[in-house]
Design a protein around this motif. Structure first.
Motif, PDB file in Angstrom:
ATOM      1  N   LEU A  76       0.825  -1.198   0.000  1.00  0.00           N
ATOM      2  CA  LEU A  76       0.000   0.000   0.000  1.00  0.00           C
ATOM      3  C   LEU A  76       0.864   1.255   0.000  1.00  0.00           C
ATOM      4  N   GLY A  77       1.962   1.220   0.733  1.00  0.00           N
ATOM      5  CA  GLY A  77       2.870   2.363   0.758  1.00  0.00           C
ATOM      6  C   GLY A  77       3.473   2.625  -0.606  1.00  0.00           C
ATOM      7  N   ARG A  78       3.883   1.567  -1.300  1.00  0.00           N
ATOM      8  CA  ARG A  78       4.440   1.710  -2.646  1.00  0.00           C
ATOM      9  C   ARG A  78       3.396   2.233  -3.612  1.00  0.00           C
ATOM     10  N   GLU A  79       2.189   1.685  -3.533  1.00  0.00           N
ATOM     11  CA  GLU A  79       1.120   2.128  -4.418  1.00  0.00           C
ATOM     12  C   GLU A  79       0.764   3.583  -4.152  1.00  0.00           C
ATOM     13  N   GLY A  80       0.734   3.977  -2.892  1.00  0.00           N
ATOM     14  CA  GLY A  80       0.444   5.360  -2.547  1.00  0.00           C
ATOM     15  C   GLY A  80       1.511   6.298  -3.076  1.00  0.00           C
ATOM     16  N   SER A  81       2.750   5.885  -2.982  1.00  0.00           N
ATOM     17  CA  SER A  81       3.847   6.689  -3.507  1.00  0.00           C
ATOM     18  C   SER A  81       3.746   6.813  -5.021  1.00  0.00           C
ATOM     19  N   MET A  82       3.419   5.711  -5.686  1.00  0.00           N
ATOM     20  CA  MET A  82       3.281   5.749  -7.135  1.00  0.00           C
ATOM     21  C   MET A  82       2.130   6.655  -7.553  1.00  0.00           C
ATOM     22  N   LEU A  83       1.018   6.591  -6.831  1.00  0.00           N
ATOM     23  CA  LEU A  83      -0.116   7.459  -7.143  1.00  0.00           C
ATOM     24  C   LEU A  83       0.236   8.926  -6.949  1.00  0.00           C
ATOM     25  N   ALA A  84       1.010   9.235  -5.928  1.00  0.00           N
ATOM     26  CA  ALA A  84       1.452  10.623  -5.713  1.00  0.00           C
ATOM     27  C   ALA A  84       2.344  11.074  -6.870  1.00  0.00           C
ATOM     28  N   ASP A  85       3.220  10.198  -7.352  1.00  0.00           N
ATOM     29  CA  ASP A  85       4.079  10.530  -8.492  1.00  0.00           C
ATOM     30  C   ASP A  85       3.255  10.762  -9.751  1.00  0.00           C
ATOM     31  N   ILE A  86       2.232   9.942  -9.952  1.00  0.00           N
ATOM     32  CA  ILE A  86       1.359  10.094 -11.122  1.00  0.00           C
ATOM     33  C   ILE A  86       0.580  11.399 -11.032  1.00  0.00           C
ATOM     34  N   ASP A  87       0.061  11.721  -9.851  1.00  0.00           N
ATOM     35  CA  ASP A  87      -0.656  12.988  -9.664  1.00  0.00           C
ATOM     36  C   ASP A  87       0.245  14.181  -9.958  1.00  0.00           C
ATOM     37  N   GLU A  88       1.488  14.119  -9.500  1.00  0.00           N
ATOM     38  CA  GLU A  88       2.447  15.190  -9.753  1.00  0.00           C
ATOM     39  C   GLU A  88       2.735  15.325 -11.242  1.00  0.00           C
ATOM     40  N   ALA A  89       2.872  14.200 -11.942  1.00  0.00           N
ATOM     41  CA  ALA A  89       3.116  14.233 -13.384  1.00  0.00           C
ATOM     42  C   ALA A  89       1.932  14.841 -14.117  1.00  0.00           C
ATOM     43  N   LEU A  90       0.718  14.498 -13.713  1.00  0.00           N
ATOM     44  CA  LEU A  90      -0.470  15.084 -14.337  1.00  0.00           C
ATOM     45  C   LEU A  90      -0.551  16.582 -14.069  1.00  0.00           C
ATOM     46  N   ARG A  91      -0.180  16.991 -12.864  1.00  0.00           N
ATOM     47  CA  ARG A  91      -0.171  18.421 -12.547  1.00  0.00           C
ATOM     48  C   ARG A  91       0.812  19.152 -13.453  1.00  0.00           C
ATOM     49  N   ARG A  92       2.019  18.594 -13.615  1.00  0.00           N
ATOM     50  CA  ARG A  92       3.010  19.214 -14.502  1.00  0.00           C
ATOM     51  C   ARG A  92       2.502  19.264 -15.938  1.00  0.00           C
ATOM     52  N   LEU A  93       1.880  18.183 -16.382  1.00  0.00           N
ATOM     53  CA  LEU A  93       1.394  18.101 -17.751  1.00  0.00           C
ATOM     54  C   LEU A  93       0.359  19.187 -18.037  1.00  0.00           C
ATOM     55  N   TYR A  94      -0.548  19.433 -17.102  1.00  0.00           N
ATOM     56  CA  TYR A  94      -1.617  20.398 -17.334  1.00  0.00           C
ATOM     57  C   TYR A  94      -1.237  21.830 -16.980  1.00  0.00           C
ATOM     58  N   LYS A  95      -0.458  22.018 -15.933  1.00  0.00           N
ATOM     59  CA  LYS A  95      -0.122  23.385 -15.506  1.00  0.00           C
ATOM     60  C   LYS A  95       1.166  23.909 -16.124  1.00  0.00           C
ATOM     61  N   GLU A  96       2.122  23.017 -16.367  1.00  0.00           N
ATOM     62  CA  GLU A  96       3.412  23.407 -16.937  1.00  0.00           C
ATOM     63  C   GLU A  96       3.782  22.424 -18.040  1.00  0.00           C
ATOM     64  N   PRO A  97       3.050  22.407 -19.144  1.00  0.00           N
ATOM     65  CA  PRO A  97       3.299  21.387 -20.165  1.00  0.00           C
ATOM     66  C   PRO A  97       4.716  21.435 -20.726  1.00  0.00           C
ATOM     67  N   GLU A  98       5.345  22.590 -20.701  1.00  0.00           N
ATOM     68  CA  GLU A  98       6.718  22.675 -21.219  1.00  0.00           C
ATOM     69  C   GLU A  98       7.713  21.950 -20.315  1.00  0.00           C
ATOM     70  N   GLN A  99       7.350  21.712 -19.056  1.00  0.00           N
ATOM     71  CA  GLN A  99       8.225  21.001 -18.119  1.00  0.00           C
ATOM     72  C   GLN A  99       8.018  19.489 -18.129  1.00  0.00           C
ATOM     73  N   PHE A 100       6.901  19.046 -18.688  1.00  0.00           N
ATOM     74  CA  PHE A 100       6.646  17.608 -18.752  1.00  0.00           C
ATOM     75  C   PHE A 100       7.628  16.982 -19.735  1.00  0.00           C
ATOM     76  N   GLY A 101       8.282  15.910 -19.326  1.00  0.00           N
ATOM     77  CA  GLY A 101       9.254  15.255 -20.182  1.00  0.00           C
ATOM     78  C   GLY A 101      10.646  15.847 -20.066  1.00  0.00           C
ATOM     79  N   ARG A 102      10.830  16.772 -19.117  1.00  0.00           N
ATOM     80  CA  ARG A 102      12.146  17.357 -18.859  1.00  0.00           C
ATOM     81  C   ARG A 102      12.632  16.877 -17.507  1.00  0.00           C
ATOM     82  N   CYS A 103      13.919  16.628 -17.423  1.00  0.00           N
ATOM     83  CA  CYS A 103      14.522  16.168 -16.176  1.00  0.00           C
ATOM     84  C   CYS A 103      14.474  17.290 -15.140  1.00  0.00           C
ATOM     85  N   ALA A 104      14.010  16.970 -13.951  1.00  0.00           N
ATOM     86  CA  ALA A 104      13.915  17.957 -12.870  1.00  0.00           C
ATOM     87  C   ALA A 104      15.289  18.310 -12.308  1.00  0.00           C
TER      88      ALA A 104
END
Length: 80
Positions: free
Chosen positions: A22-50
């Motif tokens: 459950l901890g791993r799945e929760g962490s993965m879901l948080a990572d996915i949520d963050e990626a979706l946030r970047r994709l919609y709010k900062e599309p130019e940053q999606f696919g770029r190394c942080a």
């Protein structure tokens, strides 16, 4: 005894394993949520190394769409 104390070991182990998953799945879901946030709010940053700002390889993005680091930076982060 209603249940012998030796029988509690496997149950405890199964509970711990379930919590770990459950901890791993929760962490993965948080990572996915963050990626979706970047994709919609900062599309130019999606696919770029942080870390280094380089483009993340398309093969990596296809396999791990929530990846925040390029392969080189990911390896460095894992080794340190």
């Amino acid at each position: 005894y209603k249940q012998h104390p030796a029988d509690e070991g496997p149950d405890t182990m199964e509970q711990e394993k379930a919590l770990l998953l459950l901890g791993r799945e929760g962490s993965m879901l948080a990572d996915i949520d963050e990626a979706l946030r970047r994709l919609y709010k900062e599309p130019e940053q999606f696919g770029r190394c942080a870390r280094c700002g380089a483009d993340i390889e398309m093969e990596r993005v296809a396999l791990v769409p929530w990846a925040r680091l390029c392969l080189s930076c990911q390896r460095d982060a894992e080794s340190s």
